[in-house]
Write an enzyme that holds these catalytic residues in place. Structure first.
Site, mmCIF file in Angstrom:
data_model
loop_
_atom_site.group_PDB
_atom_site.id
_atom_site.type_symbol
_atom_site.label_atom_id
_atom_site.label_comp_id
_atom_site.label_asym_id
_atom_site.label_seq_id
_atom_site.Cartn_x
_atom_site.Cartn_y
_atom_site.Cartn_z
ATOM 1 N N SER A 1 -7.656 4.270 -5.352
ATOM 2 C CA SER A 1 -7.815 3.674 -6.674
ATOM 3 C C SER A 1 -9.147 4.120 -7.281
ATOM 4 O O SER A 1 -9.395 5.308 -7.403
ATOM 5 C CB SER A 1 -7.685 2.153 -6.575
ATOM 6 O OG SER A 1 -7.543 1.573 -7.843
ATOM 7 N N GLU B 1 3.277 2.275 -8.318
ATOM 8 C CA GLU B 1 1.882 1.910 -8.552
ATOM 9 C C GLU B 1 1.721 0.748 -9.527
ATOM 10 O O GLU B 1 0.886 -0.140 -9.342
ATOM 11 C CB GLU B 1 1.114 3.118 -9.102
ATOM 12 C CG GLU B 1 1.054 4.325 -8.186
ATOM 13 C CD GLU B 1 -0.097 4.260 -7.213
ATOM 14 O OE1 GLU B 1 -0.737 3.203 -7.108
ATOM 15 O OE2 GLU B 1 -0.340 5.287 -6.545
ATOM 16 N N HIS C 1 0.628 -0.714 -5.646
ATOM 17 C CA HIS C 1 -0.692 -0.080 -5.581
ATOM 18 C C HIS C 1 -1.466 -0.625 -4.380
ATOM 19 O O HIS C 1 -1.643 -1.828 -4.230
ATOM 20 C CB HIS C 1 -1.424 -0.420 -6.880
ATOM 21 C CG HIS C 1 -2.734 0.262 -7.072
ATOM 22 N ND1 HIS C 1 -2.856 1.609 -7.282
ATOM 23 C CD2 HIS C 1 -3.987 -0.241 -7.128
ATOM 24 C CE1 HIS C 1 -4.128 1.920 -7.455
ATOM 25 N NE2 HIS C 1 -4.831 0.812 -7.363
#
Length: 563
Positions: A227, A354, A458
């Site tokens: 991320s 995601e 995610h």
């Protein structure tokens, strides 16, 4: 799109699980002699652990919003206690009474955080014990929107990864939020941003100067992150300041389509922070005099501030590196497109869904077609109708799944494909692409995020990289253990040889790893654009993954800030 609250934005952090207790450690831990003095760590089943090692002078007082200074103080003749973590950097939440279901807060009981947070942690595999070997280094940058997290979180404990890859794993802190990225102007005393990035660079300098003491090879450093941590890797790959400090990278879920702020945009945000801190714009003496809690309060007050109404995605990544022409010369996706990046091997990829995590946090009720159309126009402007036509969802009572699919493609999957193809076109051949699409079996770890159960949200790949669920006595299924060990095999090979396929005799290959691991070809047209699909019951290779949708986004040319 529904209004996104600060608590909802927390979901954009790398929200993953970890359990409660680590494997037992032994008393009378190992002692390592460093240039600063001796440090005592702790033995674990997998090797040695050293927590809370300082790499920078505390950035407090007059050093708040100043570039980091290398740590240079001896603690000899005493022996430093390396069994407790240093404080996490200041952030909202993660207090002693805060819920921490994903264990991304500091691992000490008090969950200590402070502006004095320039600390890193070193995990040494048991193979180094009584050995003169120099092992490759893997340096982890945590995610969390550039606002949350710490390298000392239990979820990022590197002992199992270090042991299975036979590398020295380093996890580090860096300044977050306004403390790490505030911009007030371009004057000599102004806050000029990018301090968190400079902290990461300082940690890499520490590795160059000190990692040999822990059995690491300063000439084989792989940086990796997830991320905002993987965005950090992308920034460092496109920054001249870090050229000699690492040798290759792994990027997990880079949100390429969320643009970094320009200096002008960052100053607008900084002026708002000053206002809520009861300081005049650019009054650094006033801002430095404020207690850290007041800076955090001001940061909270501006949490829904939009510096550029034409780029609403910034609500999901309000803080972070600023395009300053120096540390960050331009948007990372533009640097890859223009061939202006370091020619170094890298692995890059995404998870299958995601955007589910933060779409469902931001929009808590079923979404109508009218709301979907409005979101497309608000975020994509004149290209919204084309996107709606491309995805063309059938009539339904809730359009959030279609929005999540489009955002996954637009923000993560397709700009990632765009970046790696541009890198290959520019002449760098040692690059590999993956997609992780396994739905984990341990559903309780999403806790309040139940909408992620049954999806690959995610951050869902992190437990398979670090295998930290094993520290909580939470087992993988047999297929999941094979998947995790196969990832360790490929990443370990990459750290040792620069190729995820080229076997290193020192990487874990027994037990659950397949005797004939799937070959992972380099990403290029000659290999038919291969994409490693990390999945169960066994990995598979797909070619030209998600071609139709990524061709559409490439044609719309919407990743760059200039379009």
């Amino acid at each position: 799109m529904a209004t996104t609250t600060v608590s909802q934005l927390l979901a954009f952090a790398a929200l993953v699980f970890v359990g409660h207790d680590a494997l037992p450690t032994k008393p009378d831990g190992p002692i390592v002699r460093t240039q600063y003095g001796d440090v005592r760590g702790m033995y674990a089943e997998e090797g040695d652990i050293f927590l809370g090692l300082p790499f920078g002078v505390p950035p407090v007082g007059e050093l708040r919003w100043k570039p980091p200074r290398a740590y240079n103080t001896s603690w000899a003749p005493g022996v430093r206690d390396g069994t407790v973590p240093g404080p996490a950097c200041r952030q909202g939440g993660c207090g002693p009474n805060s819920a921490d279901y994903q264990h991304t807060c500091n691992r000490d009981k008090a969950r200590t955080q402070s502006e004095d947070c320039m600390y890193l942690n070193v995990f040494v595999p048991r193979s180094v014990l009584n050995s003169t070997a120099r092992l490759p280094v893997m340096c982890w940058f945590h995610g969390g929107e550039y606002r949350y997290g710490t390298g000392a979180a239990l979820v990022y404990d590197g002992r199992i990864l270090a042991n299975k890859t036979n590398t020295v794993v380093v996890t580090t802190n860096y300044r977050l939020g306004a403390f790490g990225f505030l911009v007030t102007g371009e004057g000599e005393d102004d806050a000029r941003g990018n301090y968190g990035t400079l902290d990461q660079i300082e940690a890499l300098r520490w590795i160059q100067q000190n990692i040999a003491d822990f059995g690491g090879d300063k000439d084989k450093v792989t940086i990796f992150g997830q991320s905002s941590g993987s965005d950090s890797v992308a920034v460092l790959l496109t920054s001249d300041m870090a050229t000699d400090l690492f040798h290759q990278g792994i990027m997990m879920s880079v949100p390429f389509s969320i643009a970094h702020k320009t200096q002008f945009e960052a100053i607008r945000l900084g002026n708002d922070v000053a206002k809520f801190a009861n300081c005049s714009a650019g009054d650094m003496k006033c801002l430095r005099s404020k207690p850290a809690d007041e800076i955090l309060d001001a940061q909270e007050e501006v949490s829904t501030f939009i510096a550029n109404p034409f780029r609403l995605l910034e609500i999901f990544l309000q803080w972070g590196p600023t395009v300053d022409g120096d540390i960050l010369a331009r948007q990372t996706v533009d640097s890859f497109a223009k061939g202006q990046f370091q020619r170094k091997p890298f692995i890059i990829g995404t998870v299958g869904e995601e955007a589910i995590l933060y779409i469902y946090l931001a929009i808590t009720k079923p979404m109508s077609k009218l709301e979907l159309d409005a979101a497309a126009l608000a975020f994509l402007h004149g290209k919204g109708p084309a996107a709606l036509h491309e995805y063309n969802p059938p009539q339904t009572s809730d359009y959030r799944p279609f929005l999540a699919q489009a955002v996954t493609d637009w923000v993560f999957e397709c700009p990632t494909r765009n970046a790696i193809r541009n890198v290959v076109t520019s002449g760098e051949g040692d690059v590999w692409l993956y997609v992780f699409d396994h739905v984990w079996s341990f559903k309780t770890f999403w806790n309040d995020f139940s909408y992620c159960n049954g999806h690959v949200c995610h951050g869902e790949d992190i437990p398979f990289v670090f295998q930290t669920n094993l520290l909580a006595n939470v087992s993988f299924t047999p297929d999941e253990q094979v998947l995790a060990d196969a990832m360790a095999y490929h990443y370990g090979n990459f750290a040792h040889t620069g190729d995820p396929n080229k076997p290193s005799p020192y990487v874990y290959t027994t037990g659950n790893v397949l005797k004939s691991p799937l070959n992972w070809p380099r990403y290029n047209q000659g290999n038919q654009f291969p994409n490693m699909n990390f999945t169960t019951p066994q990995n598979v290779m797909v070619h030209d993954y998600n071609k139709e949708k990524c061709d559409f986004w490439d044609k719309e040319n919407i990743y760059s800030e200039t379009n």
